[in-house]
Motif scaffolding. Sequence first.
Motif, PDB file in Angstrom:
ATOM      1  N   PRO B 178       0.804  -1.234   0.000  1.00  0.00           N
ATOM      2  CA  PRO B 178       0.000   0.000   0.000  1.00  0.00           C
ATOM      3  C   PRO B 178       0.837   1.284   0.000  1.00  0.00           C
ATOM      4  CG  PRO B 178      -0.697  -1.475   1.767  1.00  0.00           C
ATOM      5  CD  PRO B 178       0.507  -2.100   1.145  1.00  0.00           C
ATOM      6  N   ASP B 179       2.041   1.231   0.540  1.00  0.00           N
ATOM      7  CA  ASP B 179       2.884   2.434   0.525  1.00  0.00           C
ATOM      8  C   ASP B 179       3.313   2.771  -0.894  1.00  0.00           C
ATOM      9  OD1 ASP B 179       2.869   3.103   3.266  1.00  0.00           O
ATOM     10  OD2 ASP B 179       4.218   1.419   3.658  1.00  0.00           O
ATOM     11  N   VAL B 180       3.558   1.729  -1.696  1.00  0.00           N
ATOM     12  CA  VAL B 180       3.853   1.952  -3.114  1.00  0.00           C
ATOM     13  C   VAL B 180       2.575   2.426  -3.818  1.00  0.00           C
ATOM     14  CG1 VAL B 180       4.597   0.877  -5.282  1.00  0.00           C
ATOM     15  CG2 VAL B 180       5.703   0.235  -3.124  1.00  0.00           C
ATOM     16  N   TYR B 185      -1.900   5.690  -6.946  1.00  0.00           N
ATOM     17  CA  TYR B 185      -3.346   5.931  -6.975  1.00  0.00           C
ATOM     18  C   TYR B 185      -3.719   7.062  -6.020  1.00  0.00           C
ATOM     19  CZ  TYR B 185      -2.986   1.160  -8.755  1.00  0.00           C
ATOM     20  OH  TYR B 185      -2.622   0.040  -9.450  1.00  0.00           O
ATOM     21  N   PRO B 186      -4.074   8.248  -6.525  1.00  0.00           N
ATOM     22  CA  PRO B 186      -4.445   9.335  -5.606  1.00  0.00           C
ATOM     23  C   PRO B 186      -5.774   9.095  -4.898  1.00  0.00           C
ATOM     24  CG  PRO B 186      -4.601  10.059  -7.901  1.00  0.00           C
ATOM     25  CD  PRO B 186      -3.979   8.681  -7.912  1.00  0.00           C
ATOM     26  N   TRP B 187      -6.711   8.384  -5.530  1.00  0.00           N
ATOM     27  CA  TRP B 187      -7.978   8.096  -4.838  1.00  0.00           C
ATOM     28  C   TRP B 187      -8.686   6.901  -5.449  1.00  0.00           C
ATOM     29  CZ3 TRP B 187     -12.211   8.242  -8.078  1.00  0.00           C
ATOM     30  CH2 TRP B 187     -12.165   9.085  -9.205  1.00  0.00           C
ATOM     31  N   ASN B 192     -19.459   4.399  -1.414  1.00  0.00           N
ATOM     32  CA  ASN B 192     -20.057   5.739  -1.432  1.00  0.00           C
ATOM     33  C   ASN B 192     -19.158   6.863  -0.949  1.00  0.00           C
ATOM     34  OD1 ASN B 192     -22.508   3.658  -0.696  1.00  0.00           O
ATOM     35  ND2 ASN B 192     -23.042   5.164  -2.260  1.00  0.00           N
ATOM     36  N   GLN B 193     -17.844   6.604  -0.913  1.00  0.00           N
ATOM     37  CA  GLN B 193     -16.932   7.671  -0.498  1.00  0.00           C
ATOM     38  C   GLN B 193     -15.690   7.705  -1.375  1.00  0.00           C
ATOM     39  OE1 GLN B 193     -16.443   6.494   3.729  1.00  0.00           O
ATOM     40  NE2 GLN B 193     -16.596   8.697   4.129  1.00  0.00           N
ATOM     41  N   ARG B 194     -15.108   8.910  -1.512  1.00  0.00           N
ATOM     42  CA  ARG B 194     -13.802   8.996  -2.162  1.00  0.00           C
ATOM     43  C   ARG B 194     -12.750   8.841  -1.076  1.00  0.00           C
ATOM     44  NH1 ARG B 194     -12.924  11.757  -7.242  1.00  0.00           N
ATOM     45  NH2 ARG B 194     -14.420  13.373  -6.743  1.00  0.00           N
ATOM     46  N   LEU B 195     -11.929   7.772  -1.201  1.00  0.00           N
ATOM     47  CA  LEU B 195     -10.871   7.528  -0.218  1.00  0.00           C
ATOM     48  C   LEU B 195      -9.517   7.798  -0.858  1.00  0.00           C
ATOM     49  CD1 LEU B 195     -12.084   4.147   1.347  1.00  0.00           C
ATOM     50  CD2 LEU B 195     -12.594   6.479   2.108  1.00  0.00           C
ATOM     51  N   ARG B 196      -8.576   8.228  -0.043  1.00  0.00           N
ATOM     52  CA  ARG B 196      -7.276   8.638  -0.570  1.00  0.00           C
ATOM     53  C   ARG B 196      -6.121   7.944   0.151  1.00  0.00           C
ATOM     54  NH1 ARG B 196      -8.146  13.804  -3.261  1.00  0.00           N
ATOM     55  NH2 ARG B 196     -10.308  14.402  -2.984  1.00  0.00           N
ATOM     56  N   GLY B 197      -4.952   8.095  -0.426  1.00  0.00           N
ATOM     57  CA  GLY B 197      -3.698   7.698   0.229  1.00  0.00           C
ATOM     58  C   GLY B 197      -3.566   6.202   0.469  1.00  0.00           C
ATOM     59  N   ARG B 198      -2.858   5.881   1.556  1.00  0.00           N
ATOM     60  CA  ARG B 198      -2.539   4.492   1.863  1.00  0.00           C
ATOM     61  C   ARG B 198      -3.797   3.653   2.076  1.00  0.00           C
ATOM     62  NH1 ARG B 198      -1.004   0.619   5.420  1.00  0.00           N
ATOM     63  NH2 ARG B 198       1.069  -0.266   5.106  1.00  0.00           N
ATOM     64  N   GLU B 199      -4.769   4.239   2.758  1.00  0.00           N
ATOM     65  CA  GLU B 199      -6.028   3.534   3.039  1.00  0.00           C
ATOM     66  C   GLU B 199      -6.676   3.065   1.730  1.00  0.00           C
ATOM     67  OE1 GLU B 199      -9.185   6.083   4.324  1.00  0.00           O
ATOM     68  OE2 GLU B 199     -10.372   4.446   5.181  1.00  0.00           O
ATOM     69  N   ALA B 201      -5.207   2.648  -1.213  1.00  0.00           N
ATOM     70  CA  ALA B 201      -4.355   1.653  -1.883  1.00  0.00           C
ATOM     71  C   ALA B 201      -4.526   0.281  -1.236  1.00  0.00           C
ATOM     72  CB  ALA B 201      -2.902   2.099  -1.840  1.00  0.00           C
ATOM     73  N   GLU B 202      -4.665   0.286   0.085  1.00  0.00           N
ATOM     74  CA  GLU B 202      -4.805  -0.976   0.816  1.00  0.00           C
ATOM     75  C   GLU B 202      -6.075  -1.718   0.372  1.00  0.00           C
ATOM     76  OE1 GLU B 202      -4.274  -0.112   4.907  1.00  0.00           O
ATOM     77  OE2 GLU B 202      -3.788  -2.184   5.408  1.00  0.00           O
TER      78      GLU B 202
END
Lengths: 94, 502
Positions: B178-180, B185-187, B192-199, B201-202
């Motif tokens: 997920p860190d890579v 992937y920015p989001w 029903n939500q836009r999620l970002r970052g490591r979360e 990617a995971e």
Amino acid sequence: MAFEIIESCVNCYACEPLCPNQAIYAASPHFMIAEEKCTECIGDHIDAQCVSICPIEGAILDEMGVALNAPGSLTGIPPELLAKIDQQGTAAVL
Amino acid sequence: MELPVLNASQDSAPQGGCASHSCGSTDDQMDHLPESIRQKIYNHPCYSEQAHHYFARMHVAVAPACNIQCNYCNRKYDCANESRPGVVSEVMSPEQAVKKVMAVAATIPQMTVLGIAGPGDPLANPERTFQTFRELSEKAPDIKLCVSTNGLTLPDCVDELAKHNIDHVTITINCVDPDVGAKIYPWIFWKNQRLRGREAAEILIAQQQKGLEMLTARGILVKVNSVMIPGVNDEHLAEVSRVVKAKGAFLHNVMPLIAEAEHGTYYGVMGQRGPTHEELQKLQDACAGDMNMMRHCRQCRADAVGLLGEDRGQEFTMDKIEAMEIDYEAAMVKRAEVHAQIERELAIKEQAKTAKAELIAIQGLKSDKSATRPVLMAVATKGGGVINEHFGHASEFLIYEASPEGVRFIGHRKTTPYCEGGDTCGDGESALDQTLRILKGCEVVLCSKVGYEPWQPLEAAGIAPNGEHAMEPIEEAVAAVYEEMRSAGKLVEATETAQKAA
């Protein structure tokens, strides 16, 4: 109380099936929101659905005409750089 | 010395580097696969290197919506002049798509495969995608159906995919860390939500892996695509290769990042570079120890039509299709004849190769192989597995490596045709420079004809132009030229390099 889709919409259909009020419809030259049906998803979802899946910054505005996905917020490209590219083209900037 | 065209005896393959079972040319790429899989892919141009010379594919752009953002993608797609994933000229309805597929299948009988690849994510448009598949499996049962996806909603779609008899799925997996992933992937759009970052990617990674496991558990073939992004996931992709192989993916396709500033993608604008040909090949070789690698991918458009490397989409625009009358019953008869003819040709080639390999094994000609170094050769071809394209007309070159181990396909390199034909070549000079640049590292270019003008610049760049093997099978010609070079004593000086490589 209603959102508006403007001409930068790329007609990708992503928002249309998500709307809890079926307020979004395909139109030419771009998708539209039926003002009288839009509730901004209040009561149905924490986040407005069209705004949460739209890939184009600035394509959906709130009732004040403010972009709900601000420049740079979706692509991560710094807004200053985007503005410069829009004005001068990629060749001049990069 | 006669060179083996194929790495026929696998037990004598060198250790480390490139294992012959996974990255040799054509057949041996497939030799280690179970017969059931070979039967499924022998006529699939995207899965079989051999097939891509004979069979054509098409994509229909029915799936514009996407549920994630990738840093190498610009969602303001729409360009008729570019050929790369995610780009299309016109998005169509499922009804239009079905019409187009049947028109193409009737006009190009070698077309065996219909894929839905975008321009968004096919499984983020489940209704449009599955309606297209449903109608096609009824109306055109002789066409193979396949789909590619980012994997986010894949676990929810596996049942539906199995129902439509789709036995090929491609998942784009750029990372298992997920860190890579957070750098690629920015989001994502999830529940029903836009999620970002490591979360984000995971979740994406977990869904991709789950989808992969579910598909292979049902016997659906899975190919994994990965985009090689230097400094981001290049060192991580060998791990990805190991993981997806362990979970049953049968083919790994590592593709170079395409990032030009004018494409307007995050990577393009921010100056992220793509890998060089050498870096890509090195990574593909490194992964090949663990995995069957694909090297003939052309990274085609989401509405491409024709043999890999060509795009006949302009012959099948909606207005032209509307005017066509298609008798699909008759077309199916014709298609079956054409496919049978190609199969006969392939069978004859197969026999010839087996006979040759046996002869070589008997004569023990591999004994003095340590003496010569490997050589890269570029080939101009229009398809059919033979050298049949003029140097100046080639918009791409296939790259082969000849070595004492045999001839293996390495990849392809695109260019602007040096001369479009006719007497004047306009800005042919700069196109030639481009071709010379992309052929860097090659010592020979094989084509059906080379004009007088490019001859000298090619020689000056250390690339010998060769038009003597026109219409000959590619691998045999490459082997013959290698043998000529060996006899002429051109392959001995860098013996040390060859030994190091081995």
